[in-house]
Design an enzyme around this catalytic site. Structure first.
Site, PDB file in Angstrom:
ATOM      1  N   ASP A 103     -19.434   2.310  10.179  1.00  0.00           N
ATOM      2  CA  ASP A 103     -17.815   1.899  10.257  1.00  0.00           C
ATOM      3  C   ASP A 103     -17.372   3.509   8.756  1.00  0.00           C
ATOM      4  OD1 ASP A 103     -15.004   1.794  10.521  1.00  0.00           O
ATOM      5  OD2 ASP A 103     -15.710  -0.079   9.377  1.00  0.00           O
ATOM      6  N   ARG A 152     -16.553   9.018   2.653  1.00  0.00           N
ATOM      7  CA  ARG A 152     -16.491   7.181   3.138  1.00  0.00           C
ATOM      8  C   ARG A 152     -18.216   6.709   3.289  1.00  0.00           C
ATOM      9  NH1 ARG A 152     -13.130   2.173   6.323  1.00  0.00           N
ATOM     10  NH2 ARG A 152     -14.998   0.762   6.192  1.00  0.00           N
ATOM     11  N   GLN A 164       0.640  -0.954   0.063  1.00  0.00           N
ATOM     12  CA  GLN A 164       0.006  -0.128   0.082  1.00  0.00           C
ATOM     13  C   GLN A 164       1.122   1.191  -0.203  1.00  0.00           C
ATOM     14  OE1 GLN A 164      -2.762  -0.322   3.051  1.00  0.00           O
ATOM     15  NE2 GLN A 164      -3.974  -1.692   2.213  1.00  0.00           N
ATOM     16  N   GLY A 197      -8.793   1.931  15.606  1.00  0.00           N
ATOM     17  CA  GLY A 197     -10.464   1.747  15.419  1.00  0.00           C
ATOM     18  C   GLY A 197     -11.395   0.165  15.854  1.00  0.00           C
ATOM     19  N   TRP A 212      -6.064   6.538  11.014  1.00  0.00           N
ATOM     20  CA  TRP A 212      -4.843   6.061  10.916  1.00  0.00           C
ATOM     21  C   TRP A 212      -4.418   6.296   8.957  1.00  0.00           C
ATOM     22  CZ3 TRP A 212      -7.304   2.958   6.221  1.00  0.00           C
ATOM     23  CH2 TRP A 212      -8.162   3.247   6.163  1.00  0.00           C
TER      24      TRP A 212
END
Lengths: 266, 551
Positions: free
Chosen positions: B305, B333, B84, B195, B244
């Site tokens: 989430d 998101r 990543q 989380g 993050w």
């Protein structure tokens, strides 16, 4: 083209010859195979490690555990040095022999000491003092003018921040006396004249058929295509001075004791 | 003693140009980071500059010649974890992380390695979603890496040796660092992951010289602090809100912007009544003190989430009457695209960019008018969101905002009571797939796309930030975890899970070129130049692929 190919063969030949010279002088591996060839520096280091980590169970004479006499040179669960290292590192299940977290230098030292314990005259040992060694490293030895530890010092020589994790006491002791003999071949100095006439001198980091990577005298990372170079020279003599005459045996032992504390930060 | 003779060879006349690489010892100052746009041949921060536009001013590669791209070199990682990372490039040297926490310095033109530093994370480390790392920060001649066992390590750029290591968190609490740190002035700023483990999230800053902690901002306010009242019971102690992904920095406002993740437990909001500040939000912090300047919460009491863990994209957008507006663009998101005033956090505009049904819209303050779906019904977007942490791009040339999106993708959220236990997963239920026979797209699957259109499809979407409307869309069969890069010549580079690396026309969205790299692309491509030659780099599968125009 012919000139270049010829040149490369010469370089290769020199590397092979160097490898042969090292083998002839006795590598760490060869030493392990022959009792009696452990370096005094490894034995001394092992003795101090033994005092700190082993003596409470095994006793000063090596016979503190029932049925185990380390001075005999005979080990129930290990015949080779490799097996000894395994036991020191992993322990023996269901016994009081616990696993130990030791680096390369420590394992080599412990094995050397255990092998030589029976015939050792402890009064021969020159035990170094790490604090004095650090002062010598930065002062009389002037080591930081080429080496780096924890972000301080020059990068032209190898960074020593975690040297004890991968070099044995014997090897480091040898380097202080005869740097060329003990030099790791990848670290050889190279002298380069690039196609545009720029000159580089530095420590080799990596090399392949077509390219070479170095850290130069200005502490820069430099990567070069060999086909573009006018000159490419690999020096087999270390640029590090010998400390055989400039430091006493005790001072070298002090510097070594300091180097053996260098285990990095992560 | 045997001595070997020195050996020399003289090369013949020069036939090729010298591929010379030098890293300047003095290094990358904060001033250089501030003015990264002045050196487009380098890629100095995770997002390619403090405004995180992922846009390069390099112009050798154009829509007309992009077809001439060829693989120049490949670097193979020694790890099989998802790759990543975004590399940094500084004056011809590339600094790359391999998962989990290995750093490699390479010749950026040739791909040959100068050094490799391998950190072994503690066996107690337990990142939720893969032993991954997204990259490095650089200041002076020191690199900074966060590790999955929540350590921050400073590493010498030349020797590759660590200089100091600081514990940012405790892996046994579920803390981890997976992001690339952000340098602001003389500090290294990171945000914690965890989380899914009932942590209390934070963003913290460290002295770049010594590694000492300078400040720590808890993303969940403690008793007596403003915002604490949005936690109506003791849930704040285990309320999550991690951070993050790397933030952005505005030197003019002197503010750092950081996205925060979901409250915990993830899917059982009944256990944590209230808005749960500052979860699923963006926070603006004073980089010297960590003091909160403003916040904007995208998803209050988030039951889905919907991490707001996206890169804040900062744009000085041309104003109608002349001058520019200090804006922040954010494709969340949760499926909405937001425009905020980044100096005050004021909501300006927001529009859905994918189909969604969890809210019927946003009110004047940008707060969602939530429309919870009945038990067993499908909520859109699904748990992975309309987008996720995949870096978007803004092009000042086209004035469009580009993102990777998941479309027609939903989940049935099933809340369950969860009990907190230190360091254990703390989820509060599960997201079930839309179709019980289907699967939820996770982070990784095999080479066959058995999720199919039934699970959702991927797209690159170009949005006009002035209106929030879609300008064009490039559809993919499979979903995508790739970031986006745009160039001054209006070429857009992106990838996807199918292992294709695409070049699109940034103006119209047409496919210009593609390469089959044979492994998932789950990071953002970058561009850089060495000796005037432009390169494009992207990690796919377990390799880093570097392209340049055919000579």
């Amino acid at each position: 083209m012919e000139e270049r190919r010829f040149g490369r063969r010469l370089v290769l030949a020199s590397v092979l010859a160097a490898a042969g010279a090292l083998a002839a002088s006795g590598t760490a591996l060869a030493q392990q195979e022959h009792v009696g060839q452990y370096s005094q520096a490894d034995i001394n280091f092992g003795m101090s490690l033994y005092g700190d980590n082993c003596v409470s169970c095994h006793g000063p004479g090596g016979d503190g555990v029932d049925g185990v006499n380390l001075r005999s040179g005979q080990f129930r669960a290990a015949s080779s040095d490799y097996e000894l290292e395994q036991i020191i590192s992993n322990g023996i299940p269901d016994t009081a022999m616990l696993p130990g977290n030791y680096n390369e230098a420590e394992l080599a030292g412990l094995v050397a000491y255990l092998r030589m314990m029976g015939s050792l005259d402890a009064s021969d040992a020159t035990i170094g003092d790490a604090a004095r060694g650090e002062a010598l490293y930065n002062g009389k030895g002037d080591c930081a003018s080429c080496h780096r530890i924890g972000g301080a010092g020059s990068r032209t020589g190898p960074d020593l921040s975690d040297i004890a994790n991968y070099r044995t006491a014997g090897a480091m002791s040898g380097t202080l006396v005869d740097p060329t003999e003990a030099m790791v071949p990848i670290n050889r100095t190279v002298r380069i004249v690039a196609g545009d006439g720029t000159r580089y001198e530095g420590r080799r980091l990596n090399e392949d058929t077509y390219t070479v990577q170095i850290v130069d005298e200005n502490e820069r990372l430099v990567s070069l295509v060999k086909a573009d170079l006018r000159e490419y020279e690999i020096l087999t003599e270390s640029s590090m001075p010998s400390y055989a005459d400039t430091l006493t045996e005790q001072e070298r032992a002090d510097v070594l004791a300091y180097l053996l504390t260098l285990k990095g930060v992560g | 003693m045997k001595r070997l003779a020195q050996c020399t060879f003289l090369a013949g006349l020069l036939l090729a140009s010298a591929a010379l690489v030098q890293a300047q010892g003095g290094g990358v100052t904060f001033e250089r980071l501030l003015d990264a746009a002045a050196e487009p041949h380098n890629w100095l921060t995770y997002s390619g500059g403090y405004h995180s536009n992922r846009h390069t001013a390099l112009d050798r590669i154009t829509p007309d010649n992009v077809d001439d791209l060829e693989v120049r070199w490949v670097f193979q990682a020694q790890s099989l974890q998802v790759f990543q990372t975004t590399p940094l490039v500084v004056d011809g040297v590339m600094y790359l992380t391999e998962p989990p926490n290995t750093v490699v310095a390479l010749d950026a033109a040739l791909g040959r390695v100068f050094w490799r530093y391998e950190y072994t994370p503690a066996p107690t480390s337990r990142p939720c979603c893969g032993r991954v790392n997204r990259g490095l920060a650089i200041l002076g001649d020191t690199l900074y890496m966060g590790t999955i066992d929540a350590q921050l390590i400073a590493i010498d750029t030349v020797s590759g040796k660590p200089i100091w290591k600081t514990a940012v968190g405790d892996p046994e609490d579920g803390h981890a660092l997976t992001l690339a740190p952000l340098i602001v002035k003389d500090k290294v700023i990171v945000g914690i992951a965890g989380g899914e483990f009932g942590i209390r999230g934070f963003i913290s800053a460290y002295d770049a010289e010594t590694g000492e902690e300078v400040w720590k901002f808890y993303t969940i306010p403690g008793p007596g602090e403003p915002g604490h009242e949005t936690w109506e019971n003791d849930a704040w102690r285990t309320g999550g809100a991690p951070a993050w992904l790397t933030g952005s920095y505005d030197a003019q406002a002197d503010l750092v912007y950081w996205g925060t993740g979901n409250p915990g437990p993830d899917w059982n909001p009944a256990q944590r009544p209230g808005d749960n500040l500052y979860s699923s939000s963006v926070v603006a912090l004073d980089p010297d003190t960590g003091e909160l300047a403003w916040h904007f919460q995208f998803t209050p009491n988030d039951p889905y989430d919907y991490d707001s863990v996206q890169v804040p994209v900062l744009v000085d957008y041309p104003a109608q009457g002349g001058g520019t507006l200090p804006l922040m663009f954010w494709a969340n998101r949760n499926g909405f695209f937001y425009v905020l005033d980044r100096t005050t956090g004021r909501f300006i505009n927001g529009q859905p960019y994918v189909f969604l049904n969890w809210a019927e819209g946003l009110d004047d303050a940008g707060r969602p008018v939530m429309t919870p779906q009945p038990p067993g019904a499908t909520t859109y977007p699904g748990v992975q969101g309309g987008t996720n942490w995949y870096s978007p791009s803004y092009s000042p040339s086209t004035r469009l905002f580009y993102l990777s999106a998941w479309e027609a993708y939903g989940s049935r959220f099933i809340p369950q009571e969860a009990e907190y236990e230190r360091g254990r997963i703390f989820l509060g239920g599960l997201p079930a797939p839309d179709d019980p026979d289907n699967v939820i797209p996770g982070l990784q699957r095999g080479v066959i796309n058995n999720w199919t259109e039934a699970a959702g499809t991927g797209a690159v979407i170009a949005l006009d930030p002035a209106t929030g409307e879609e300008r064009w869309k490039y559809e993919m069969t499979d979903v995508t975890s790739s970031g986006v890069l745009t160039t001054a010549t209006d070429v857009l580079f992106t990838g996807g899970r199918e292992g294709y690396f695409h070049a699109l026309d940034a103006r119209e969205g047409n496919l210009l070129w593609k390469a089959t790299l044979g492994g998932m692309i789950a990071n953002g491509p970058i561009s850089y130049a060495v000796d005037g030659e432009q390169f494009v780099a992207v990690a796919a599968g377990n390799g880093l692929f570097v392209f340049a125009l055919r000579e």
